[in-house]
Design a protein around this motif. Sequence first.
Motif, PDB file in Angstrom:
ATOM      1  N   GLU A  66      -7.984  15.010 -32.237  1.00 43.59           N
ATOM      2  CA  GLU A  66      -7.532  14.622 -33.846  1.00 43.59           C
ATOM      3  C   GLU A  66      -9.241  13.271 -33.826  1.00 43.59           C
ATOM      4  O   GLU A  66      -9.750  12.373 -32.816  1.00 43.59           O
ATOM      5  CB  GLU A  66      -6.478  14.132 -33.552  1.00 43.59           C
ATOM      6  N   TRP A 115      -5.269  23.217 -36.832  1.00 44.87           N
ATOM      7  CA  TRP A 115      -3.720  22.741 -36.395  1.00 44.87           C
ATOM      8  C   TRP A 115      -3.411  21.839 -37.591  1.00 44.87           C
ATOM      9  O   TRP A 115      -2.618  22.617 -38.105  1.00 44.87           O
ATOM     10  CB  TRP A 115      -4.106  22.039 -34.989  1.00 44.87           C
ATOM     11  N   LYS A 116      -3.697  21.097 -37.324  1.00 41.49           N
ATOM     12  CA  LYS A 116      -3.019  20.055 -38.484  1.00 41.49           C
ATOM     13  C   LYS A 116      -4.057  19.501 -39.529  1.00 41.49           C
ATOM     14  O   LYS A 116      -5.303  19.162 -39.253  1.00 41.49           O
ATOM     15  CB  LYS A 116      -2.249  19.111 -38.057  1.00 41.49           C
ATOM     16  N   ASP A 160      -0.788  15.956 -40.723  1.00 44.47           N
ATOM     17  CA  ASP A 160       0.345  16.571 -39.463  1.00 44.47           C
ATOM     18  C   ASP A 160       0.940  17.340 -40.206  1.00 44.47           C
ATOM     19  O   ASP A 160       1.912  17.768 -40.082  1.00 44.47           O
ATOM     20  CB  ASP A 160       1.298  14.828 -39.159  1.00 44.47           C
ATOM     21  N   LYS A 161       0.183  17.812 -41.093  1.00 40.22           N
ATOM     22  CA  LYS A 161       0.654  19.487 -42.123  1.00 40.22           C
ATOM     23  C   LYS A 161       0.305  20.237 -41.471  1.00 40.22           C
ATOM     24  O   LYS A 161      -1.031  20.616 -40.921  1.00 40.22           O
ATOM     25  CB  LYS A 161       0.613  19.006 -43.199  1.00 40.22           C
ATOM     26  N   PRO A 162       1.121  21.358 -40.920  1.00 35.27           N
ATOM     27  CA  PRO A 162       0.569  22.053 -39.912  1.00 35.27           C
ATOM     28  C   PRO A 162      -0.731  23.442 -41.286  1.00 35.27           C
ATOM     29  O   PRO A 162      -0.377  23.599 -42.216  1.00 35.27           O
ATOM     30  CB  PRO A 162       1.324  23.389 -39.676  1.00 35.27           C
ATOM     31  N   THR A 163      -1.631  23.518 -40.335  1.00 37.02           N
ATOM     32  CA  THR A 163      -2.337  24.603 -40.814  1.00 37.02           C
ATOM     33  C   THR A 163      -2.911  25.660 -40.099  1.00 37.02           C
ATOM     34  O   THR A 163      -4.544  25.537 -40.022  1.00 37.02           O
ATOM     35  CB  THR A 163      -4.329  23.383 -40.688  1.00 37.02           C
TER      36      THR A 163
END
Length: 450
Positions: A280, A243-244, A247-250
């Motif tokens: 997380e 997902w991230k 906090d950067k989308p992957t």
Amino acid sequence: MSILITLLAFAVAIGILVTVHEFGHYWVAKRCGVKVLTFSIGFGKPLLRWQRGEVQWQLAAIPLGGYVRMLDEREAPVPAAELNRAFNRQSVGKRMAIVVAGPLANFLLAILVYWAIFLNGVEVLIPRLGSIEPNSIAAKAGFLTGDTIVAIDRESVNSWAEARLGLIERAAAKASIQVEVVRPNGGTVSRTLDFADIDNEWIDGDLAGRLGMSIAVYRNELGPLLTDGAAAVAGLKQGDRLWKVEDKPTPDWNSFAAAVRARPNLPTHISVLRAGQPVEVRVVPKSVQDGDKAVGRIGAAPALDMDAIHALNKPVQYGVISALGQALHQTWATSALSLKMMWRMLLGNVSVKQLSGPVAIAGYAGKSAQYGLRAYLEFLCLISISLGVMNLLPVPVLDGGHLMYYFAEILRGRPLSERAMELGQRVGVGLLAALMVVAVFNDLTRLVGG
């Protein structure tokens, strides 16, 4: 159990290859009228021996080779009545035939086994790129996911194995090459790969991966995790959906891996979806050297889309003649590549770290045996060819060294002096000992590093 399989697979392979090699010497010696005294599989103290006719057959304690001992005045007195059967009394042509028969037997074994494999039908992997690593050499050259490699420097490519070997050969030559690919939409384009500045240690079986290209198709989730890796310790699990990172989308494996690689030894927040719910964790990627830079690793592998990979399998069936042609081509191509890689290693274009010793070979034997009969037979062919090529090298103590002496004898009109041959033997033993030390050191380095 895997250790037992590895040891057994290695022992069977060495036993077959040594027996075939020495039988080549034995068979031609008998046809040339030379008396054979001993046929030994292994060196050192005999563990099992029996007499059959004039020949003593034996299995010895050290299973890393073998020998055929023939009647020879240089080793022991020979009765006058048997002088015509002594090896040293034979014409130089017969001696050369006896010596070269061992390596030729190894090549013949590879040809026959490959012939059987091709007759049975094979499956090849279509060289369609399923993954291009961002910012990699392949990505910068313009390769895209879905490209199918059809030619390298105008030589047609029909399988992923051919593509990988073509890349390795040209990388070792430090060449700039043109790779033709067919795009998913049907268009054909040419892409340039420049190997002039490539790291010598990259030139191995994983070269394509180091360039950033693979036929693997990844799902956007985590695959197997190292039990003591940073990902597993932090609480990530196989099957977690990517997902991230910070906090950067992957949304896919490549973007996820690139984000992790960029943060060696840095506390990193990774967000995944588990059963549809966000999770997380805080991970500190381990710093490892990749060429001249440090990158982050968390001990996680991607999840493969096996259905997509299986779709790349293309069955190929050969007839009796075409299968033999393929077997001859495969044996020749492998032999030529081995010689080229050895030469480029001498020139410094390929790292000596690519040398493998008995530990690595045993590991390959075990892995191939676990993959199935065909994989093990292909491994057997590869090692048989390597044994044949190595023994033909002009190094004293090897068959090629003896051939070198005989060629010198033809040119001089008389044999080399005992002193010259003794000096050559010492040099040859030293060279082989040095190579063995390097190979075993590489094996141990891989074990520790792996």
